[in-house]
Design an enzyme around this catalytic site. Sequence first.
Site, short mmCIF file in Angstrom:
data_model
loop_
_atom_site.label_atom_id
_atom_site.label_comp_id
_atom_site.label_asym_id
_atom_site.label_seq_id
_atom_site.Cartn_x
_atom_site.Cartn_y
_atom_site.Cartn_z
N CYS A 1 36.20 88.51 22.09
CA CYS A 1 37.48 87.81 21.96
C CYS A 1 38.22 88.30 20.71
O CYS A 1 37.63 88.45 19.65
CB CYS A 1 37.28 86.30 21.86
SG CYS A 1 37.06 85.50 23.46
N HIS A 2 39.53 88.54 20.88
CA HIS A 2 40.36 88.97 19.76
C HIS A 2 40.79 87.77 18.92
O HIS A 2 41.14 86.72 19.46
CB HIS A 2 41.62 89.68 20.26
CG HIS A 2 41.34 90.96 20.98
ND1 HIS A 2 40.93 91.00 22.30
CD2 HIS A 2 41.40 92.26 20.57
CE1 HIS A 2 40.76 92.25 22.67
NE2 HIS A 2 41.04 93.03 21.65
N GLU B 1 39.58 80.53 24.73
CA GLU B 1 39.76 79.55 23.66
C GLU B 1 39.80 78.13 24.23
O GLU B 1 39.18 77.21 23.68
CB GLU B 1 41.06 79.84 22.89
CG GLU B 1 40.97 80.99 21.91
CD GLU B 1 40.98 82.36 22.57
OE1 GLU B 1 40.76 83.35 21.85
OE2 GLU B 1 41.20 82.45 23.80
N ASP C 1 26.13 64.73 22.24
CA ASP C 1 25.34 64.42 21.04
C ASP C 1 25.55 62.97 20.58
O ASP C 1 24.60 62.30 20.15
CB ASP C 1 25.73 65.38 19.92
CG ASP C 1 24.99 65.09 18.64
OD1 ASP C 1 23.75 65.24 18.62
OD2 ASP C 1 25.65 64.71 17.65
#
Length: 303
Positions: A63-64, A99, A113
């Site tokens: 990923c850029h 993203e 969690d």
Amino acid sequence: MVNITHKSSTLRKAMATATVKTSSEATIQAIRQRKVPKGDIFEFSRAAALFAVKKTSDVIPDCHPLPVEYTAITYQIEDLSVIISVEVHTIYKTGVEVEAMHGASVAALVMYDMLKPIDKNVEIHNIRLLEKKGGKSGNKKYSTETLKAAVVVCSDSIYNGENEDTSGKIIVQKLQELELGNIDYLVVPDEVKEIQQALSTYKNDGINLVIFTGGTGISPRDITPDALLPMIDRPMPGIMETARAYGQERIKTSMLSRGIAGFSGDTFVLTFPGSEKGATEYMQSLFPQVLHVFEVKKGKRHE
């Protein structure tokens, strides 16, 4: 990483979702009433999703790094599940679907969690891309089957057989990839009369698009824009401004190009540099979007 230096920055959007499935109504009530012992799962997962979106390139190798212009995290409770939606916007050369998915997945992990102390059977389901817009996937499909095109190479040395043409051939190839058929190809010397005659002939033949390549610089024999300018009755300066700006991001001397664009009667005229690299960059910067001129000329409104 994939080479994206040839791409232009455009508005790109993506939305991804993830589902956190609980096992009881009691868990859902604790979520609704903000009574989960570890805290408000919505606010904690929202903060984590924001961090995840911004840090995607740090953990996904290909990923850029890119500027994140906007991120929104929303939630919806359905039965025993919480559906997380993450929307991301950027103005850049590559999309933001990873993203958005990274943000949704991290938000789901945070929820998992925080909920596991009160529900041992929490599960994460269906991390997926919901939609993406912009870039290649957002390119409008322009109708090209009825368009007739021609490529004119303006060069003394090529006309005299001293050099081999590369720019004209690459333009023809790129037009064929856009599904334009019956592309005429012509080589003329750097002479005003021959350049003007080529355009006049194509206008009479009903050619929709004529691309001239070569003669757009500042040497004494670079006369293509000078020869064609008197024949352009509807100039479109923004087109060449776009091409030069695209080129200047890659090589500063592209600002020396004197290319022009516009309509001569019903024929759309573009003037490109005579190098293969320059012609390629102009094609990358302008097509396929520049084909919208034919729709607008027929009276169709801009989208």
